[in-house]
Design a protein around this motif. Structure first.
Motif, short mmCIF file in Angstrom:
data_model
loop_
_atom_site.label_atom_id
_atom_site.label_comp_id
_atom_site.label_asym_id
_atom_site.label_seq_id
_atom_site.Cartn_x
_atom_site.Cartn_y
_atom_site.Cartn_z
N ASP A 161 0.81 -1.21 0.00
CA ASP A 161 0.00 0.00 0.00
C ASP A 161 0.85 1.27 0.00
O ASP A 161 0.32 2.36 -0.23
N ARG A 162 2.13 1.13 0.26
CA ARG A 162 3.04 2.28 0.21
C ARG A 162 3.90 2.26 -1.06
O ARG A 162 4.92 2.93 -1.13
N GLY A 163 3.48 1.45 -2.03
CA GLY A 163 4.12 1.50 -3.33
C GLY A 163 5.16 0.45 -3.61
O GLY A 163 5.75 0.43 -4.70
N PHE A 164 5.42 -0.44 -2.64
CA PHE A 164 6.40 -1.50 -2.87
C PHE A 164 5.83 -2.59 -3.76
O PHE A 164 4.64 -2.92 -3.71
N ILE A 165 6.69 -3.18 -4.58
CA ILE A 165 6.42 -4.44 -5.27
C ILE A 165 7.08 -5.53 -4.45
O ILE A 165 8.16 -5.33 -3.88
#
Length: 713
Positions: free
Chosen positions: A505-509
């Motif tokens: 949800d904070r942009g990590f893959i």
């Protein structure tokens, strides 16, 4: 029945050492200096090759100076990460908030009772209960682990074994985190805990059918290898227990269980590549065990009993991916085994479950789990359908031969775990429970998963399972956490994690690299990632990293790597080989001092690992092992930002391996990047014991990664 019956994932500044050692560590851009371990040269000579280990002295958890150093490292880590403490608390609370606190497992029926595990809001540990005959009957509390854990900093309830007449429960506890369990026996009618007490066991207990005799495996006090099977009679002193089997080969471990049919007691002996079993009618516990099939080098097999036959999963006759055989219970040696499911080069047999009308086989094809259902009458042979590109399906708890229901589990990177009952007759399924993700925010359709294929340097295609929040742009700017294990044939399946959402949800893959050394693509996938081909494991991971970068999923500035235990070894090698590829690395309980550990036969698990890593007492294996051993190959160069975690009481990877590794990295690295060591002074290989306590370490790890990305909340 599992094919592998195992087969193993952690306050003061040490000012004195800084004063005594002129080689001060370089600052890392913050006010506080890291602790500097003293250098006390220790010479190790093998095969006319001499190594100098300056930090060998850290190998003593009873030494005050060692403990002071570990506390100093903890204080340093806390100081460096102090600015993220509020963020860590936020991460902890949000991860905890997604987990249903008052939760109950799906009940299963065994010997006339329904058994469940319950969690209560505000409690760290489970309650074990049972209900007689029906689910609507009053529940009986068997164990409240919250009460049992109160006097201890660490608590783990091991095996629970109910006597055949349902009146007693033998159970085991570990309060140190060394996996040395103490067995006790509880009267379930009166609540009395008997005086019987058996120490230093594996924690697994097996009752004979007479309701008074039980069997257990004892551990060697030094190596912690399970090496003897004992027989205990209820009400007697454990010092009078009778040794019924001694596993004298120190590359094998031993264990005991009862077949699903309840007819046989089974003693197993297992090494990495060979197995042997002994059987005894459970009605006659004072008789002698009989060898099922004597051990043969590289012969693996496991057994299940049904009616008048045994069913065997084995690699006999060059069945690399294993096959299923059948043999009469009176003729158990290999020459009597008849193929039931022949070997297939493209399908790995992982597990079987037997019912009165059906044989169920858990297989793996092209990396994906399948569940195959075969009727004994020969009229049906089909697979359960799964429609995800990458997922995890497995057999659940099925203790009843007579059942017309198969219980299995399913989840995927975007799909929470489900417990499913499948009806053989109606061919319908019922989801008994799907993992709840609380908070009202999670929707599986907001996330995307796929499987990529990277090309290794030798041309082999390496699969990568990947998940991310929909809408990201593949422009190289995404932070990506790449995980792998790659040893012992252990397959890391693409499973759902509500905790991982704090990164997604904070942009990590998030990516799982299914590298050689596991069995994702069959047994040969494992064979080509161990012993003298072990380096494939490391180069596969690096080549997957390069693929993820070249395809725009991330870049060197935003790529992070994570591995634990043998996966921590992987982390140690990749940062020696290609440190420039990673901005940060998480290494949990890392096995990084390979050569020294494998030369020390007194260390738990060492001798049993020779089939995995090789025996360094043989020069060929010593030379190869030394060529990749992370600790032995540290050199003056830049290294990524790193957070290393361990447990003081770890019985699998001793705490001193990561402690020495960090000390030597500090000495030689040429960068100003962060290098942090956190030692849990109360825990072992599995970390903290409380249900939510382990989330605090995850919050620290996530805060470390997010902070490197400049993400503050």
């Amino acid at each position: 029945m599992k094919k592998h019956l195992i087969i193993l994932i952690l306050s003061i500044i040490f000012a004195a050492s800084c004063k005594d050692n002129k080689e001060m560590a370089k600052p890392i851009g913050i006010a506080v200096q890291p602790p500097v371990a003293k250098k006390k040269p220790h010479t190790i000579t093998v095969h006319n090759d001499t190594r100098i280990d300056n930090y060998y002295w850290l190998n003593n958890r009873e030494d005050k100076e060692v403990l002071e150093y570990l506390h100093a490292e903890n204080t340093y880590t806390k100081t460096v990460m102090q600015h993220t403490e509020a963020f860590q608390k936020q991460l902890f609370e949000e991860m905890k908030a997604r987990i249903k606190e008052d939760d109950t497992s799906v009940p299963y029926k065994l010997n006339g009772y329904w058994f469940q595990t319950k969690f209560m809001a505000g409690k760290d540990y489970p309650l074990y209960i049972r209900k007689k005959e029906g689910l609507n009957t009053p529940e009986q509390l068997l164990f409240d682990c919250n009460e049992m854990a109160k006097p201890h900093n660490y608590f783990k309830l091991g095996g629970i074994s109910i006597s055949p007449d349902n009146t007693m429960a033998a159970y085991s506890t570990d309060t140190v985190s060394r996996r040395q369990y103490t067995i006790r026996i509880k009267n379930l009618n009166t609540g009395e805990v008997y005086k019987d007490e058996i120490e230093n066991t594996t924690g697994s207990i097996t009752w004979a059918n007479d309701n008074k005799t039980l069997f257990y495996a004892k551990k060697d006090e030094v190596t912690l290898r399970s090496y003897k099977i004992y027989k205990h009679v209820l009400g007697t002193n454990s010092s009078d227990d009778i040794e019924v089997f001694h596993e004298t080969d120190d590359t094998f471990n031993t264990f005991i269980y009862k077949t699903k049919s309840k007819k046989y007691l089974v003693i197993g002996s297992s090494s990495t590549l060979s197995t042997e079993y002994r059987i005894l009618n459970a009605d006659t516990p004072n008789d002698d065990f009989k060898v099922f099939q004597e051990r043969v080098k590289d012969l693996e097999y496991s057994i299940a009993h049904f009616n008048d036959s045994f069913y065997i999963i084995t690699n006999a006759d060059n069945a690399t991916n294993f096959k299923v055989c059948k043999t009469p219970e009176t003729k158990t040696s290999k020459e009597n085994w008849q193929d039931l499911l022949p070997h297939r080069t493209d399908v790995l047999v992982e597990d079987i479950e037997i019912f009165k009308d059906y044989l169920v086989v858990n297989e793996r094809q092209n990396g994906l789990n399948t569940i195959r259902i075969i009727s004994w009458n020969g009229k049906e042979d089909y697979y359960l359908p799964f429609d995800n590109e990458t997922y995890n399906a497995y057999l659940g708890n099925n203790p009843d031969f007579e059942s017309e229901i198969l219980r299995y589990g399913y989840n995927a990177l975007t799909t929470p775990s489900s417990v499913i009952d499948y009806n053989f007759k109606t061919k319908t399924k019922e989801v008994k429970k799907e993992q709840e993700v609380l908070g009202g925010v999670f929707k599986k359709e907001n996330y995307e998963s796929k499987r990529l294929w990277a090309t290794a340097r030798d041309g082999v295609k390496i699969p990568i399972s990947i998940v991310y929040k929909k809408g990201i742009k593949l422009n190289g700017s995404n932070p990506l956490l790449q995980y792998a294990y790659g040893s012992y044939g252990a397959t890391i399946d693409p499973s759902f994690s509500s905790i991982r959402l704090s990164l997604l949800d904070r942009g990590f893959i998030y990516a799982i690299s299914h590298i050689r050394g596991g069995e994702y693509l069959g047994r040969n996938w494992y064979e080509n990632g161990k012993l003298l081909t072990k380096k494939n494991t490391f180069t596969d991971f690096i080549d997957c990293s390069k693929h993820l970068i070249s395809e725009g999923y991330t870049s060197k500035k935003h790529l992070y790597a994570y591995g634990g235990s043998a996966g921590g070894l992987l982390m140690g090698v990749i940062i020696n080989m290609n440190p420039e590829l990673y901005n940060g690395v998480l290494a949990a309980v890392p096995f990084v001092d390979v050569v020294t550990t494998m030369l020390d036969e007194s260390i738990p698990l060492t001798t049993g690992e020779y089939d995995e890593w090789g025996n360094p007492n043989e020069e060929e294996f010593y030379t190869y092992m030394k060529s990749y051993s992370p600790y032995d190959n540290i050199k003056p160069q830049n290294y990524p930002n790193m957070l290393v975690t361990t447990g003081l009481h770890d019985s699998q990877v001793q705490y001193w391996e990561p402690a020495k590794w960090v000390a030597k990295l500090r000495e030689l690295k040429t960068d100003d990047n962060k290098l942090l060591l956190h030692t849990d002074m109360d825990a072992g290989h599995g970390g903290a014991s409380g249900r939510f306590e382990s989330l605090k370490e995850v919050a620290l790890e996530y805060a470390f990664l997010l902070d490197l990305e400049g993400i503050k909340h």
